[in-house]
Every structure is written in structure tokens, then in C-alpha cells.
Scaffold this active site. Structure first.
Site, PDB file in Angstrom:
ATOM      1  N   ASP A 243      53.402  61.390  -0.325  1.00  0.00           N
ATOM      2  CA  ASP A 243      53.813  59.949  -0.257  1.00  0.00           C
ATOM      3  C   ASP A 243      54.257  59.765   1.379  1.00  0.00           C
ATOM      4  OD1 ASP A 243      52.664  59.592  -2.403  1.00  0.00           O
ATOM      5  OD2 ASP A 243      54.160  58.748  -3.570  1.00  0.00           O
ATOM      6  N   ASP A 403      46.375  53.214  -9.708  1.00  0.00           N
ATOM      7  CA  ASP A 403      47.770  52.863 -10.019  1.00  0.00           C
ATOM      8  C   ASP A 403      47.978  52.029 -11.259  1.00  0.00           C
ATOM      9  OD1 ASP A 403      48.601  54.330  -7.578  1.00  0.00           O
ATOM     10  OD2 ASP A 403      48.020  52.551  -6.589  1.00  0.00           O
TER      11      ASP A 403
HETATM   12  O1  1PR Z   1      45.957  50.533  -1.510  1.00  0.00           O
HETATM   13  O2  1PR Z   1      44.481  51.903  -0.382  1.00  0.00           O
HETATM   14  O3  1PR Z   1      46.171  51.097   0.860  1.00  0.00           O
HETATM   15  O4  1PR Z   1      46.169  52.900  -0.725  1.00  0.00           O
HETATM   16  C1  1PR Z   1      47.618  53.127  -1.099  1.00  0.00           C
HETATM   17  C2  1PR Z   1      48.034  54.523  -1.901  1.00  0.00           C
HETATM   18  O5  1PR Z   1      49.403  54.586  -1.780  1.00  0.00           O
HETATM   19  C3  1PR Z   1      47.340  54.494  -2.954  1.00  0.00           C
HETATM   20  O6  1PR Z   1      47.053  55.787  -3.262  1.00  0.00           O
HETATM   21  C4  1PR Z   1      48.704  54.407  -4.020  1.00  0.00           C
HETATM   22  O7  1PR Z   1      48.699  55.251  -5.093  1.00  0.00           O
HETATM   23  C5  1PR Z   1      49.961  54.965  -3.095  1.00  0.00           C
HETATM   24  N1  1PR Z   1      51.099  54.221  -3.216  1.00  0.00           N
HETATM   25  C6  1PR Z   1      51.495  52.940  -2.796  1.00  0.00           C
HETATM   26  N2  1PR Z   1      52.870  52.854  -3.111  1.00  0.00           N
HETATM   27  C7  1PR Z   1      53.240  53.959  -3.592  1.00  0.00           C
HETATM   28  C8  1PR Z   1      54.661  54.032  -3.773  1.00  0.00           C
HETATM   29  O8  1PR Z   1      55.026  55.204  -4.450  1.00  0.00           O
HETATM   30  N3  1PR Z   1      55.546  53.151  -3.870  1.00  0.00           N
HETATM   31  N4  1PR Z   1      52.566  55.922  -4.171  1.00  0.00           N
HETATM   32  C9  1PR Z   1      52.210  54.834  -3.680  1.00  0.00           C
HETATM   33  C10 1PR Z   1      51.757  56.607  -4.828  1.00  0.00           C
HETATM   34  C11 1PR Z   1      51.976  58.179  -6.531  1.00  0.00           C
HETATM   35  C12 1PR Z   1      51.536  59.625  -6.540  1.00  0.00           C
HETATM   36  C13 1PR Z   1      52.666  60.597  -6.897  1.00  0.00           C
HETATM   37  C14 1PR Z   1      52.575  60.812  -8.106  1.00  0.00           C
HETATM   38  C15 1PR Z   1      53.383  62.134  -8.466  1.00  0.00           C
HETATM   39  N5  1PR Z   1      52.417  57.687  -5.529  1.00  0.00           N
HETATM   40  O9  1PR Z   1      50.911  59.672  -5.419  1.00  0.00           O
HETATM   41  O10 1PR Z   1      52.368  61.501  -5.914  1.00  0.00           O
HETATM   42  O11 1PR Z   1      52.838  59.896  -8.867  1.00  0.00           O
HETATM   43  O12 1PR Z   1      54.514  62.062  -8.439  1.00  0.00           O
HETATM   44  P1  1PR Z   1      55.707  62.845  -9.235  1.00  0.00           P
HETATM   45  O13 1PR Z   1      54.947  64.318  -9.424  1.00  0.00           O
HETATM   46  O14 1PR Z   1      56.764  63.132  -8.723  1.00  0.00           O
HETATM   47  O15 1PR Z   1      55.785  62.104 -10.600  1.00  0.00           O
HETATM   48  P2  1PR Z   1      45.721  51.526  -0.384  1.00  0.00           P
END
Ligand code: 1PR
Length: 548
Positions: A243, A403
Site C-alpha cells: 500500500d 474492500d
Molecule cells: O478506489 O480505485 O482508488 O483504489 C484504491 C485502492 O487502495 C483499493 O485497492 C483499496 O483496497 C486500497 N486502499 C485504500 N485505502 C487503503 C488503506 O489501507 N487505508 N488499502 C487501502 C487496502 C488492503 C490490502 C492489504 C491487505 C493485506 N489495503 O491491500 O494489503 O489487507 O494486509 P495484511 O496482510 O497486512 O492483513 P481506488
């Protein structure tokens, strides 16, 4: 200094050709782009990578007036290496399109049967040399190697005398066995992507550049393996996800949230910094990750094409990371408020493909598109970013990142959404739940559930689902197996399990109990808590096929 071998790349303007460039350059050779008919005459060897759809490839070739010069080049006996669609169009045609192929080899591409397996096929697999008994030369392909495949169509393999003349390797995907490479006279072509297949792939490219020999004596090669002799080696991918966002000092960092909150819980309240994206991606490549993903998690705030640091990250990473790369965040059509300039979703995706991404991942925008899909009575009007990008680049290039959050209910009748009985009761003992979709990284919830979303995006043309879970993210308590099972039951495209991995057992559970096609983790890999090799060894001990 790189060596000039008269190597040229034939590009009809589709997807990621940067990877081939980078792979060849990393091997120490020069490669030039074919831009005119004269370049065909100058070329000593040509690499012809194909990405996207069959028809698009054939049409673009003829629009550019490349078809005839290519056939002339082939006739001249100089070596050609085709990749993916660059192999498919050497055949007579494809179920994908009415436009005929070049017809150099007999046979037609057929769509994989999605009743028995996930389609597209995305992942690492073996290419089994079918004529080893008769021919000692294998072009460097061996049974211990795995290569990266991503496709929905393939030419069926039979042990016919005809096939014996040109089939080099075959590969099994579930109940189907197909041609995974051809080698005949001066033509060598692979269904898989050597430029994305790590060291094995680079070795193969090097073999083509330095040691390629035309295959002349085919009279001996009538004795080839039968399809039943080709084993099943399709492996489950282990993906490292980064991320990415700017921290408060303005540096682009890999961060990691707990249930999507990426700020430290101490007084500083800073964005957590777990490293630099390019360095971390290079580390995961060395540690044998099967794929990496970069999610630009705050791109909804900006116009992603103005966000050159993210494009720069891809450009840099693709110089040393020879496995597939997915990029997400802000993939949609965008209008600049100040200038009025509009970027179509294809233009946005294209910028990322040109920078080295193999797949784009769409988050928020896929929720809006899916909502419209249901509202319009399931019409495909071509408006959505999913439809537009998959039409141009093929569905395998479009990932949808979901999500979802759990919403507990007392009974199934309490909501019109798709509920499941859960073994993890809610705070008030609720025995049912549904999964609510969110947008903007979980900041806004929608009256829309994960089954509605998953089925709609598949219909719109998405090729894969990256299934996060906000409740589980960063908890290390294991994936939400009930969620994965629910989504798997409703789609035929591959599903990547994400959010919550904390122990090696979690990875095998996601595959064996919930049917995940790939497993992804972030925190435990970034913090060096569990090496990727431990995950793979554990999965292998559980009987899951992995790439070593
Ligand atoms: O909406 O098209 O602009 O895309 C935004 C992207 O950013 C989406 O794919 C969304 O999932 C991601 N995103 C937005 N905010 C966050 C955040 O964490 N605040 N991250 C985020 C999503 C989740 C996973 C993470 C897993 C594994 N992150 O990618 O890597 O949950 O984590 P873990 O193994 O530590 O539990 P758009």
C-alpha cells in the site's frame, strides 16, 4: 554496455512491452523497436510479444501494415519468438474472433471451460517438452522450471502427427491440455510470458538471443507424449502487496494499516513507514514472490496521471522485477477541474501499462459501475472503466479490488442483501452477516453487497478479484474464510485472498477451505515476520502446488 545482435521488438501498441525491453536489457543486449518495413529487413531476430485480444492484435498488425513484412521475414528463415497472443495469432484463428490468424500452424484457440476451473488462467505452471525422447534440444525449457501464464484461450494439444511437427511443450490446466510452446523451423513461440517468469524466463530469452537453432529435422519427432501424460502443475500464487502513499513529509512510502487506518496509534500520528516501494518490490522478487501489487491508497484525492511518482515507481521496479506487477488506485476516467482535460480510463490504464504494470486494479470505480449495472437491468453499455479497459487489453489485465466490511444481522429476512450464516457471531450474538461494499479505501459505505459487486464486475469483463476485508486487514488473525467462500461460489474468475494473514496455516486454509486461487499478504512480509519461503514450504507440505 549492451551487445547489439540485431534484435528487434515487434509491437502493435498493446499493453506492457516495457517488460520485454527491460528483460532483454537486463541480460545485456540491445533491442530496437520495429517502426517501418525497413526494420523487418534490418532485423536478425524478432521478438513479438502479444498482449490483449486476438482480434485487436490482428487488426493492429494489418493497420500498421506489419502483416506482410512479418510473413516475408518468417519466410526468410530468420528467427522469430512469439509471446502469448504473439503465439496465438500464428494459428488459424480463435474462438475469440471471426478474424483469421496467420495460419502458419494448424489449429484454433478455444476458450477454457470455466465450469471446471477459474478463467482466465492466471499463474505459474510448467511447460512439458513433448518430444524429449527424440530430440535432445529443449531450448532451455526443463520440467523443473515454472513460467507465468495469463490467458483465457489456448490451442488444444493432441498427440497427432501434425502436432508432432511443431509442438514443443504442452501444459495441463485442470481437465484441458493445451499447446504451451511451438518450435518449428525458425519460429519459437510461447503461450507463457518469459519476460515475467523470473530467472527461468530470462534464461529462455537469453537462449533465444544467443543459442537459438532452427528446428529442421522433424521426421524423427513423430513419437510424442499423449495429453494424458501431461501432469497437473498449476500453482497457487503468493502475492506481496504494497500500500503506497505520500507520508506527511511528502515521500512516497509503503505503509500498512490496521483495518485500513495507516497512522501510528502513538502521539506522532504519523503515516506508518515500512519502506520504499521499489526496494521492497526488488526484495520480494528476490524472495521468490509470484507477483507484486502496488496500491496507491490515496489516489482518489488526486489525478493519478499527475501522480508521476507512482508511474516512476513502476518504471524503476520493472527494471529489476521480472514477475507480474499489478497497480491500483485511481484507475477511472478523470476530468481535471482546472483545465477541463479528460483522461479516459483506457488512457489512465495505458500510462500504467507503459510504465511497466501488467494489470490494473480498480477499486471505488468498480463499485459505481457495478451499481449502475444492476440499476440498468444488467445492461452492458460499454461505459464502465472495466468494460473499456478489458476490451482494449483483455480481461486478464483488469483486477477488481474489493474492500468489504461485515454487517451482522439477526436473521436472513432482516436485509435484502446476500447473507450467510456465520461461525463468528456478531457483538450481540447475531448469527448472520452480509458484506457491505465500501469506496475510497473504506471511508464511505454503500448499500451494496459483495455478491452484487463480484457478479457484476465479472459480467462487465473483470478478469480477477482482489478480495480484501476491512475487518481482517492488519489483524494477523487469518483471512475471512467465509467471505472468500461466498465470493468463490458466485464467480468463475480467479479470487485472490487478502487481509489478515498472520501465520503460515492461514495461507493453506484460504486455498483448501475457501478455494482461493492466490494468497496475498502485506504486514507480515513487510515486517519480516514470515518469509515467503516458509509460506510456500508450508503450502507444499499441505499438498498445494507452489512455485519453488
Ligand atoms: O478506489 O480505485 O482508488 O483504489 C484504491 C485502492 O487502495 C483499493 O485497492 C483499496 O483496497 C486500497 N486502499 C485504500 N485505502 C487503503 C488503506 O489501507 N487505508 N488499502 C487501502 C487496502 C488492503 C490490502 C492489504 C491487505 C493485506 N489495503 O491491500 O494489503 O489487507 O494486509 P495484511 O496482510 O497486512 O492483513 P481506488
Amino acid at each position: 554496455d549492451s551487445t547489439d545482435q540485431g534484435l528487434y521488438l515487434l509491437d502493435y501498441g498493446a499493453g506492457n512491452v516495457r517488460s520485454v525491453f527491460n528483460a532483454v536489457e537486463a541480460l545485456g543486449y540491445k533491442i530496437k523497436m520495429i517502426t517501418s518495413e525497413a526494420d523487418f529487413d534490418a532485423a536478425k531476430k524478432i521478438i513479438f510479444p502479444g498482449v490483449g485480444a486476438f482480434e485487436y492484435a490482428m487488426k493492429s498488425m494489418s493497420d500498421k501494415n506489419f502483416t506482410k513484412p512479418l510473413l516475408k521475414y518468417i519466410d526468410s528463415g530468420r528467427p522469430l519468438m512469439g509471446i502469448c497472443v504473439g503465439m496465438q495469432i500464428l494459428f488459424e484463428g480463435s474462438e475469440e474472433s471471426k478474424v483469421p490468424g496467420l495460419g502458419i500452424f494448424p489449429g484454433k484457440c478455444e476458450k477454457f471451460n470455466s465450469k471446471t476451473k477459474s478463467v482466465p488462467k492466471i499463474g505459474w505452471d510448467k511447460a512439458v517438452v513433448v518430444h524429449t525422447k527424440n530430440e535432445s534440444e529443449t531450448l532451455g525449457i526443463s520440467d523443473s522450471n515454472m513460467y507465468y501464464f495469463v490467458h483465457s484461450y489456448a490451442v488444444p494439444y493432441t498427440a497427432s502427427t501434425e502436432c508432432a511437427k511443431f509442438v514443443h511443450t504442452a501444459t495441463r490446466y485442470g481437465d484441458q491440455v493445451y499447446i504451451s510452446s511451438v518450435w518449428n523451423k525458425n519460429i519459437f513461440a510461447t503461450q507463457f510470458h518469459p519476460e515475467k517468469s523470473g530467472k527461468c524466463g530470462l534464461d529462455l530469452l537469453k537462449h533465444f538471443i544467443c543459442n537459438f537453432k532452427s528446428r529442421t529435422d522433424q521426421s524423427e519427432t513423430v513419437n510424442i507424449l499423449s495429453p494424458e501424460d501431461i501432469g497437473s502443475y498449476s500453482s497457487v500464487r503468493v502475492i506481496a502487496c504494497m500500500d503506497v502513499r505520500a507520508n506527511d513529509q511528502g515521500d512516497l512510502v509503503v505503509t500498512k494499516g490496521d483495518q485500513y487506518d495507516v497512522r501510528e496509534s502513538n502521539d506522532t500520528n504519523q503515516v506508518r513507514n515500512l519502506g520504499k516501494p521499489v526496494e521492497l518490490a526488488a526484495r520480494y522478487y528476490k524472495e521468490n514472490a509470484d507477483e507484486v501489487a502496488f496500491l496507491n491508497i490515496t489516489s482518489f484525492r488526486d489525478i493519478p496521471l499527475n501522480d508521476t511518482p507512482m508511474l516512476q515507481v513502476l518504471r524503476e521496479a520493472s527494471k529489476s522485477v521480472f514477475i507480474p506487477m499489478t497497480v491500483g488506485g485511481g484507475i477511472r476516467g478523470i476530468k481535471c477541474e482546472k483545465t477541463g482535460r479528460y483522461w479516459s480510463p483506457v488512457e489512465v490504464a495505458d500510462a500504467y501499462f507503459q510504465a511497466g504494470a501488467d494489470k490494473v486494479s480498480i477499486g471505488s470505480d468498480s463499485v459505481y459501475s457495478a451499481e449502475n449495472y444492476w440499476k440498468s437491468g444488467c445492461k452492458l453499455n460499454g461505459d464502465s472503466s472495466i468494460e473499456q479497459i478489458s476490451k482494449a487489453y483483455g480481461s486478464q489485465a483488469v483486477v477488481v479490488s474489493i474492500d468489504p466490511k461485515r454487517v451482522y444481522v439477526e436473521s436472513e429476512t432482516q436485509t435484502t442483501h446476500h447473507t450467510i450464516p456465520t461461525s463468528v457471531p456478531g457483538p450481540n450474538g447475531e448469527k448472520y452477516c452480509w458484506y457491505q461494499c465500501t469506496v475510497m479505501g473504506g471511508r464511505e459505505t454503500r448499500d451494496f453487497d459483495v455478491v452484487q459487486l463480484a457478479t457484476a464486475v465479472q459480467a462487465l469483463g473483470a478478469g480477477e478479484i482482489l478480495l480484501n476485508c476491512i475487518d481482517k486487514d492488519g489483524t494477523n488473525s487469518g483471512y475471512d474464510l467465509e467471505l472468500i467462500k461466498l465470493v468463490k461460489k458466485n464467480v468463475t474468475i480467479p479470487v485472490i485472498a487478502s487481509s489478515g494473514a498472520g501465520r503460515v496455516e492461514h495461507f493453506s486454509e484460504a486455498v483448501l477451505e475457501s478455494g482461493a486461487d492466490a494468497v496475498l499478504a502485506a504486514g507480515i512480509f513487510h515486517r519480516n515476520e514470515i518469509p515467503i519461503s516458509d509460506v510456500k514450504t508450508h503450502m507444499e507440505n499441505k499438498g498445494i502446488i507452489i512455485r519453488k
